[in-house]
Design a protein around this motif. Structure first.
Motif, mmCIF file in Angstrom:
data_model
loop_
_atom_site.group_PDB
_atom_site.id
_atom_site.type_symbol
_atom_site.label_atom_id
_atom_site.label_comp_id
_atom_site.label_asym_id
_atom_site.label_seq_id
_atom_site.Cartn_x
_atom_site.Cartn_y
_atom_site.Cartn_z
ATOM 1 N N TRP A 242 12.175 -10.695 -1.232
ATOM 2 C CA TRP A 242 12.114 -9.238 -1.090
ATOM 3 C C TRP A 242 12.833 -8.515 -2.242
ATOM 4 O O TRP A 242 12.586 -7.351 -2.517
ATOM 5 C CB TRP A 242 12.718 -8.818 0.250
ATOM 6 N N PHE B 124 11.593 -5.675 -4.562
ATOM 7 C CA PHE B 124 11.044 -4.491 -3.906
ATOM 8 C C PHE B 124 12.102 -3.648 -3.195
ATOM 9 O O PHE B 124 11.837 -2.512 -2.815
ATOM 10 C CB PHE B 124 9.977 -4.923 -2.899
ATOM 11 N N MET C 155 -2.111 2.130 -1.670
ATOM 12 C CA MET C 155 -0.664 1.926 -1.607
ATOM 13 C C MET C 155 0.021 3.248 -1.936
ATOM 14 O O MET C 155 -0.538 4.085 -2.641
ATOM 15 C CB MET C 155 -0.218 0.823 -2.571
ATOM 16 N N ARG D 230 3.992 5.359 -2.731
ATOM 17 C CA ARG D 230 5.345 5.226 -3.278
ATOM 18 C C ARG D 230 6.057 6.569 -3.197
ATOM 19 O O ARG D 230 5.425 7.629 -3.159
ATOM 20 C CB ARG D 230 5.307 4.731 -4.722
ATOM 21 N N VAL E 197 3.703 -5.904 5.992
ATOM 22 C CA VAL E 197 3.866 -4.880 4.967
ATOM 23 C C VAL E 197 3.488 -5.507 3.630
ATOM 24 O O VAL E 197 3.835 -6.655 3.357
ATOM 25 C CB VAL E 197 5.312 -4.317 4.945
ATOM 26 N N VAL F 114 3.648 -4.907 -0.592
ATOM 27 C CA VAL F 114 4.442 -4.170 -1.578
ATOM 28 C C VAL F 114 4.074 -4.619 -2.987
ATOM 29 O O VAL F 114 3.535 -5.699 -3.199
ATOM 30 C CB VAL F 114 5.958 -4.381 -1.346
ATOM 31 N N LEU G 95 13.162 -0.197 0.872
ATOM 32 C CA LEU G 95 12.319 -0.143 -0.323
ATOM 33 C C LEU G 95 13.076 0.585 -1.423
ATOM 34 O O LEU G 95 13.600 1.684 -1.195
ATOM 35 C CB LEU G 95 11.030 0.625 -0.035
ATOM 36 N N THR H 177 8.920 1.836 -5.128
ATOM 37 C CA THR H 177 8.199 0.627 -4.732
ATOM 38 C C THR H 177 6.894 1.014 -4.047
ATOM 39 O O THR H 177 6.883 1.830 -3.123
ATOM 40 C CB THR H 177 9.056 -0.239 -3.777
ATOM 41 N N HIS I 84 3.942 0.559 -1.491
ATOM 42 C CA HIS I 84 3.908 -0.080 -0.184
ATOM 43 C C HIS I 84 2.696 0.354 0.629
ATOM 44 O O HIS I 84 2.114 1.405 0.403
ATOM 45 C CB HIS I 84 5.210 0.176 0.593
ATOM 46 N N TRP I 85 2.346 -0.517 1.552
ATOM 47 C CA TRP I 85 1.232 -0.335 2.489
ATOM 48 C C TRP I 85 1.698 -0.869 3.830
ATOM 49 O O TRP I 85 2.186 -1.992 3.923
ATOM 50 C CB TRP I 85 0.043 -1.122 1.953
#
Length: 165
Positions: free
Chosen positions: A15, A18, A66, A68, A85, A87, A116, A120, A122-123
């Motif tokens: 991680w 991110f 996505m 941000r 998730v 990223v 985050l 970053t 993200h979805w």
């Protein structure tokens, strides 16, 4: 052919590009990271996502867009069910030869939290099943003014997120 990314269990090392995973208050690393809110608009609420928001595939979900936030960090904690998730690093511009190759996907179990970094991509998180995922959410109150997005589907770059099991 769309990029395929298999969702993996969350680890600090994986991680790290991110954001970060909050640690116990007794951990010597506690406090080594800070939330950032350029607009001084920190806000806490509970949000949710459902499968109605995404395309469900056999064994997975399709990531078509996505998002941000460049003015703030965001903290998410799944409250009630397993979710996924996706990223990508803040520096990703989705314009290279394999623009979605930097996308990663992670499983979030109930009560697992992630932060985050600012910017970053993200979805989600989106649930594994029909039950909507409920998320404890810390982010900028004015996030709608700072909610950049990239339309992966419109660029022919959708990512298939493979769920474990």
């Amino acid at each position: 052919m769309p990029e395929r990314v298999t969702a993996v269990e969350l680890t600090e090392e994986a991680w790290d590009p991110f954001g970060w995973i909050p640690v116990e208050d007794t951990d010597p690393r506690d406090g080594s990271h800070r939330l950032e809110f350029a607009w001084a608009d920190v806000h806490v609420n509970v949000i949710g996502h459902t499968l109605d928001e995404v395309t469900v595939l056999p064994g997975g979900l399709r990531c078509d867009v996505m998002f941000r936030h460049d003015t703030h960090t965001q903290c998410l904690m799944a409250l009630n069910c397993d979710s996924v998730v996706a990223v990508a690093p803040a520096a990703e511009d989705f314009a290279g030869a394999r623009p979605t190759a930097s996308v990663r996907a992670f499983v979030l179990h109930p009560l697992q939290a992630v932060v985050l970094h600012r910017g970053t991509w993200h979805w989600g998180p989106f649930p594994f099943g029909e039950e909507p995922v409920r998320l404890f959410n810390v982010q900028g109150r004015r996030y709608e003014e700072d909610n950049a997005s990239v339309d992966l589907a419109g660029r022919g770059l959708s990512v298939e997120v493979v769920l474990p099991g």
